[in-house]
Design an enzyme around this catalytic site. Structure first.
Site, PDB file in Angstrom:
ATOM      1  N   GLY A  22       0.820  -1.198   0.000  1.00  0.00           N
ATOM      2  CA  GLY A  22       0.000   0.000   0.000  1.00  0.00           C
ATOM      3  C   GLY A  22       0.854   1.248   0.000  1.00  0.00           C
ATOM      4  CD  GLN A  23       2.713   5.711  -1.678  1.00  0.00           C
ATOM      5  OE1 GLN A  23       3.197   4.831  -2.374  1.00  0.00           O
ATOM      6  NE2 GLN A  23       3.445   6.615  -1.057  1.00  0.00           N
ATOM      7  N   GLY A  24       1.263   4.764   2.034  1.00  0.00           N
ATOM      8  CA  GLY A  24       0.912   5.574   3.183  1.00  0.00           C
ATOM      9  C   GLY A  24       1.240   7.029   2.946  1.00  0.00           C
ATOM     10  N   GLY A  25       0.858   7.867   3.884  1.00  0.00           N
ATOM     11  CA  GLY A  25       1.124   9.288   3.752  1.00  0.00           C
ATOM     12  C   GLY A  25       2.603   9.619   3.760  1.00  0.00           C
ATOM     13  CG  PHE A  26       4.930   9.707   6.890  1.00  0.00           C
ATOM     14  CD1 PHE A  26       4.642  11.014   6.546  1.00  0.00           C
ATOM     15  CD2 PHE A  26       4.767   9.315   8.207  1.00  0.00           C
ATOM     16  CE1 PHE A  26       4.221  11.924   7.495  1.00  0.00           C
ATOM     17  CE2 PHE A  26       4.355  10.221   9.167  1.00  0.00           C
ATOM     18  CZ  PHE A  26       4.069  11.534   8.805  1.00  0.00           C
ATOM     19  CB  VAL A  68       3.798  -0.335   3.468  1.00  0.00           C
ATOM     20  CG1 VAL A  68       4.067  -1.542   4.354  1.00  0.00           C
ATOM     21  CG2 VAL A  68       3.719   0.921   4.310  1.00  0.00           C
ATOM     22  CG  ASP A 121      -3.456   9.436  12.461  1.00  0.00           C
ATOM     23  OD1 ASP A 121      -4.614   9.898  12.319  1.00  0.00           O
ATOM     24  OD2 ASP A 121      -2.735   9.091  11.514  1.00  0.00           O
TER      25      ASP A 121
END
Length: 643
Positions: free
Chosen positions: A344-348, A351, A462
């Protein structure tokens, strides 16, 4: 005279009977998932051999035995540990009894563990020495509760466990054990407690294990014990269940006969030979270890990235050197960060899934060079998560800091995140109430650990469905600590000019004014609780053709006595009373005034006890979507792909 001799004879029989009495069985776990061995195989022969000689050392007076036997895939490792107050003969008697009973209770299992009141025995096909393990986790609590002043009782008990944990963890490689008592000022009486780790653990791992054990004690219970492979705790009110001692430290270990006066030249020669045989190899071994450590430290220093040595951040990160991965190792594990391995693609940053050379699956967060997470957030995750050990928190395995690369290596959690289930029409239909309720209680225990039971007080900031990961058994693990903040013990709140998190989950005092505290996380948990019950997001709750705020919908129906309208219509196995109670708890969590919200301690009690009377909630804090704008959160690290 005859009667005196008879009395003496009966006393001797009584003493002998107690000495060989059957130990008190508590629990056993046969791990079928770790595989079986076949009857009369080499593995079984090695297991029998190992268990037959493991406890034969009669010079061992400190109650800890560990050894291995065999080679390659047939090698077996075993640990035996007796309670710190048990006499050596009784200790060996318990362990010998266990080695026979365990192979009968767990026939053909390649890994098993058995607990008695007096001892613990475990064996495995993998090395278990010096490894802190918190699973299986056995909780055995007295069903009886303190009748009054529960908070005072819990506080006194917590202080006692804190004291004993420090004592036990500070022990040496022979014994990590402590026992003691506390007398209450509230006329409860006296509570007796003991804690113990396997002494092959480091001080830090022992503390972490005991913290995890203590976190499983239910509030207000008058006694109980928590059993883990690496440690145990027990406490009882007004019941002295251990042998009191002024000195819990381990006895000094010395070669046989070293303190016995010798009258024979031959005995002197044997004693001298024994001392030489023990001391010389020990000195050579220690010297070798020092040389190897010095070489590795020098080699690592040469390979490390050159950064300003005066930097406080670098000093703190260097503390975690034992967790540092080589970049090449991670690159190979993730197949050079291939798209096929992307979770996946996280905000930072993205992964990736990876597999280490030992077969262990990992999840690797690769921080983007232009992401919002810089040194501060990276330091947060490394220094905070590495110190946290709880079954409801995702485990940090290590990190990599090489050049411009910053990688965080986590345990791989196969079922992705909670939002991929509760917000998916197909998947949430398979998520029955029992599963959702267990997830809710697991999340609550994890937050309680962060707020009160860990060595640190941590505000997550969060908490949301996408930051709750689910393992293969659908047990929740809180993740993503990039925005977490550390509080000192007596600190209750703080301010910030940088608002991070997700609107819809953010408490109003934080979203509007930057004030955050443990009650900010409580608010987020309340929203998360309602989303889990309804199967819909807070900021886009669908009521027929209308879209409204989930909190306002829940509050309106609660006031009108129709709270069950909030419940997901696709959910099976509904328990009306439990769901109504959970909606009630959620509304208490999202009250507008932070002081009116319960603590996580109280929430865990509410979730685990139906006898507690809940206060009436007041009006929740509502957000108007037109003023909030889009979701400002960092996106989830895991997508729905869990392959």
């Amino acid at each position: 005279m005859v009667s005196s001799r008879l009395l003496l004879f009966l006393c001797l029989i009584s003493i002998a009977t107690r000495a060989i009495a059957q130990p008190t069985f508590v629990r056993h776990v046969c791990d079928n998932e770790k595989g079986n061995y076949t009857t009369n195989s080499t593995y079984q022969t090695n297991l029998n051999q190992l268990l037959s000689f493991l406890f034969s050392n009669t010079d061992n007076d400190y109650g800890f035995y560990n050894s291995s036997y065999g080679q390659n895939s047939d090698q077996i490792y075993a640990i035996g540990l007796c309670r710190g107050d048990i006499e050596p003969d009784a200790c060996r008697s318990c362990l010998n009894y266990s080695r026979n009973s365990m192979t009968q209770r767990c026939p053909n299992q390649k890994e098993a563990i058995e607990w008695y009141d007096e001892c613990m025995l475990r064996y495995s096909y993998r090395s278990i020495f010096g490894v802190m393990e918190a699973s299986p986790y056995i909780s055995l609590l007295n069903p009886q509760n303190i009748s009054s002043n529960v908070e005072a009782f819990d506080e006194e008990l917590k202080n006692l466990f804190d004291k004993l944990r420090t004592q036990a963890a500070g022990g040496n490689s022979l014994r990590k054990y402590a026992a003691g008592n506390a007398s209450f000022t509230q006329n409860f009486g006296t509570v007796y407690a003991l804690v113990q780790c396997t002494p092959d653990l480091s001080q830090r791992d022992c503390e972490n294990c005991l913290v995890d054990a203590v976190s499983g004690t239910a509030r207000g219970k008058i006694g109980g014990q928590i059993l883990l492979p690496s440690c145990k705790i027990r406490y009882e009110l007004n019941d002295l269940f251990y042998e009191p001692s002024d000195n819990n430290s381990p006895p000094p270990f010395s070669p046989p006969n070293s303190t016995t006066p010798t009258t024979s030249k031959e005995k002197k020669t044997n004693t001298t030979r024994t001392i030489v045989l023990v001391v010389v190899p020990t000195v050579v071994f220690v010297a070798l270890i020092i040389s190897v450590c010095a070489y590795l430290k020098f080699k690592k220093a040469k390979e490390r990235v050159e950064i300003d040595p005066s930097s406080k951040d670098v000093e703190e990160i260097s503390i975690q050197e034992s967790l540092q991965f080589d970049f090449g190792t991670i690159r190979v594990a993730t197949n050079n960060f291939s798209e096929a391995n992307k979770l996946g693609q996280g905000g930072f940053g993205p992964v990736y899934r990876g597999k280490l050379s030992n077969g262990e699956n990992i999840a690797v967060k690769r921080l983007s060079k232009n992401s919002g997470q810089g040194d501060q957030e990276f330091k947060n995750e490394v220094l905070l998560v590495a110190k946290l050990q709880h079954r409801n928190l995702v485990k940090l395995l290590g990190f990599c800091l090489e050049g411009s690369e910053r990688l965080l290596v986590y345990e791989f959690v196969p079922n992705a995140s909670l939002d991929q289930f509760i917000f998916d029409l197909i998947k949430r239909a398979d998520l029955d109430w029992d599963t959702r309720y267990k997830i809710i209680k697991g999340i609550a225990r994890g937050i309680l650990y962060l707020h009160e039971d860990s060595r640190l007080r941590i505000i997550h900031r969060d908490l949301k469905a996408s930051n709750i990961l689910l393992d293969e058994e659908m047990k929740p693990k809180i993740s993503d600590f990039g925005m977490a903040r550390l509080f000192i013990i007596d600190q209750t709140q703080a301010n910030t000019s940088r608002i991070v998190g997700t609107y819809g989950y953010m408490a109003p005092e934080y979203a509007m004014n930057g004030h955050f505290s443990v009650k900010s996380d409580v608010y987020s948990f309340g929203v998360l609780l309602l989303e889990t019950i309804s199967g819909q997001k807070n900021n886009c709750f669908h009521n027929g053709d209308d879209v409204e705020d989930l909190l306002s919908f829940a509050w309106k129906n609660w006031k009108e006595g129709t709270a069950l309208n909030v419940v997901d219509g696709l959910m099976r196995g509904v328990s009306t009373s439990e769901i109504l109670r959970c909606i009630h708890i959620a509304l208490l969590c999202v009250q507008e005034n932070a002081n009116d919200r319960p603590t996580m301690n109280s929430i865990v009690l509410m979730l685990n006890s139906n006898s507690l009377t809940l206060p009436l909630p007041s009006r929740p804090a509502f957000f108007m979507h037109s003023t909030l704008g889009p979701d400002m959160s960092l996106e989830s690290d895991y997508s729905s792909r869990s392959t």
